[in-house]
Design a protein around this motif. Sequence first.
Motif, PDB file in Angstrom:
ATOM      1  N   LYS A 149       0.546  -1.153  -0.256  1.00 34.21           N
ATOM      2  CA  LYS A 149      -0.319  -0.199  -0.158  1.00 34.21           C
ATOM      3  C   LYS A 149       0.956   1.189  -0.071  1.00 34.21           C
ATOM      4  N   LYS A 150       2.119   1.430   1.112  1.00 34.37           N
ATOM      5  CA  LYS A 150       2.258   2.589   0.980  1.00 34.37           C
ATOM      6  C   LYS A 150       3.432   2.508  -0.130  1.00 34.37           C
ATOM      7  N   VAL A 153       0.977   4.182  -2.883  1.00 29.91           N
ATOM      8  CA  VAL A 153       0.387   5.484  -2.310  1.00 29.91           C
ATOM      9  C   VAL A 153       1.689   6.468  -2.959  1.00 29.91           C
ATOM     10  N   LYS A 177      21.565   4.985  -0.263  1.00 27.26           N
ATOM     11  CA  LYS A 177      20.364   4.871   0.624  1.00 27.26           C
ATOM     12  C   LYS A 177      19.587   3.390   0.323  1.00 27.26           C
ATOM     13  N   ASP A 190      10.325   4.753   4.424  1.00 23.94           N
ATOM     14  CA  ASP A 190      10.616   6.095   3.557  1.00 23.94           C
ATOM     15  C   ASP A 190      11.419   6.045   2.733  1.00 23.94           C
ATOM     16  N   ASP A 191      12.854   6.305   2.093  1.00 21.33           N
ATOM     17  CA  ASP A 191      13.707   7.232   1.432  1.00 21.33           C
ATOM     18  C   ASP A 191      13.219   6.417   0.636  1.00 21.33           C
ATOM     19  N   HIS A 194      10.104   7.513  -0.783  1.00 20.38           N
ATOM     20  CA  HIS A 194      10.396   8.534  -1.497  1.00 20.38           C
ATOM     21  C   HIS A 194      11.398   8.482  -2.933  1.00 20.38           C
ATOM     22  N   ILE A 198       9.488  10.145  -5.677  1.00 22.16           N
ATOM     23  CA  ILE A 198       9.343  11.616  -6.706  1.00 22.16           C
ATOM     24  C   ILE A 198      10.988  12.041  -7.727  1.00 22.16           C
ATOM     25  N   ARG A 199      11.980  11.336  -7.716  1.00 21.26           N
ATOM     26  CA  ARG A 199      12.796  11.403  -8.602  1.00 21.26           C
ATOM     27  C   ARG A 199      12.008  11.478  -9.800  1.00 21.26           C
TER      28      ARG A 199
END
Lengths: 318, 318
Positions: A149-150, A153, A177, A190-191, A194, A198-199
């Motif tokens: 899910k995470k 999303v 990372k 999270d890293d 993300h 986002i990149r």
Amino acid sequence: MSTIRIPQIVPTPNEDSERLRKAFQGWGTDEKAIIWVLGHRNASQIKKIRESYQQLYNESLIDRLHSELSGDFEKAVVLWTLDPHERDAKLANEVLKKSKKNIDHLQVIVEIACSTSPHHLMAVRQSYCSLFDCSLEEDIASNVAAPLKKLLVGLVSSYRYDREVIDGNVAELEAAKLREAIEMKQLDHDDVVHTLSIRNVFQLRATFQLYTQKYGNPIDQDIKSCGTGDLESLLQKVVWCIDRPEKQFAEVVRASIVGFGTDEDSLTRAIVTRAEIDMMNIKGEYNNVFKTSLDSAVTDDTSGYYKDFLLTLLGARL
Amino acid sequence: MSTIRIPQIVPTPNEDSERLRKAFQGWGTDEKAIIWVLGHRNASQIKKIRESYQQLYNESLIDRLHSELSGDFEKAVVLWTLDPHERDAKLANEVLKKSKKNIDHLQVIVEIACSTSPHHLMAVRQSYCSLFDCSLEEDIASNVAAPLKKLLVGLVSSYRYDREVIDGNVAELEAAKLREAIEMKQLDHDDVVHTLSIRNVFQLRATFQLYTQKYGNPIDQDIKSCGTGDLESLLQKVVWCIDRPEKQFAEVVRASIVGFGTDEDSLTRAIVTRAEIDMMNIKGEYNNVFKTSLDSAVTDDTSGYYKDFLLTLLGARL
């Protein structure tokens, strides 16, 4: 590169609508004429045909196709005739509403989020809200368990910068990372979410390349060797969709035809969604990896008008 | 409700452009005429004036305003004259580029993400990419530390469903999840970020209401009593922006004028960004909470053309 063959002189939307109307009328349906028209037009031309058909005959072309055609042929033609963003919204919803969802289903959402343009993804999210009375993210949150899910999303919420801007320092930092998350087997960190969400894709490709240089293996391989869970499988597809969409879709086509029987829905999806984008590259990749042509795979595993339609989208001259 | 006073008969964009051109020419600048025109037009009218001005005089109205005006008056007029989504993209960027960022700065991003329409937020993200060569999320990720980064990336990535659909079960479930996170002091939990980022505002308001019914206190109070950190402060503002934006902006105006000196940037932002949306409600809230009118607060703390312009946006007849 696209595989659609569009005639040099394209009939007007009104002429195409009349041709389709004739194909629907009288005794039986003229499937060949439908393939002839719709299989040789791109998305923006088909949009105009839909509008002109509605205006001329006061009925929806999509509804009429549903009532005239059947089976896999119907599904493929209707999917092809939808606006690409509406098509993807429907594909995502279909997957999310299945009672049992496996990775083969959820990869559809990864494909939409990671192998299409940022602008297209925004349009898909808008269509989803209009069609299904809630947001795509809400349906993911209600229908997919953590940690997938995470990840999903995050991916569908992305609006990546769409020009080629690469920052070497970011690549360095984020490769490290990603490596750390892989070593710690914390793939839902999270890293990771993300970075992948986002990149811009050019930046991510540089990061993946640097990862291989620094740590020896391609990142998708290292992710796979973390475990056999769903998160590992889905993340591998995320990397493919960002780095080499042709790899993802060649695999989808292959998986749809190997073994006993054919997974027509997946085969249709791969060909219909990519015909106008990069089907030529997918064919090349398929040939390289599986030592046989994608066209002949389709020819061997499908039949009738369904086969003719897929081959038309693949650029065959029937 | 808006506080802008638009004349019953609005001049054409060309007439407005000519009026502005006259105000710029000759000895000195006619600031009153600039306020008279731009302070009495809404965003879509100003957009047309900008286009017509560009066409008539082959120069950008924004550039000309910059060169003719100065100080807080210049900032306010230019901010007001920008397209709302471009304005918000610039406000977000300004905040993210500050070397020291506190909650008073970061709340600007919360306001943009949680107190505007989903469509507007998408347009802000598009403008951000066009203006600053990277996505808003990327700039948040590079310039804000965890856990605020996680919350802000989630919020700006949202595309909430925009009609009033409320699911009682979701409210029940998510009020309980929020409660658990508050009790465990895990305010950056994935569930908190997901709930606040993906749900439509009507659903969230129902969830907050249910929270108060079940657990006794309004959720923003309980969040505040978790601690005095930045995450608590920012989450409180998230709740305000979703639940009662008028509360958030009344507080911003108040904070900008209390104590020694005035924080003109915050005062300008609150009035310029909300004048056309809900400034009437903000005035009401201000009056209720602080027992004095927002107009008189502005009158006491500002001066000159800057004061006249803000009061014009607040609906005063000067």
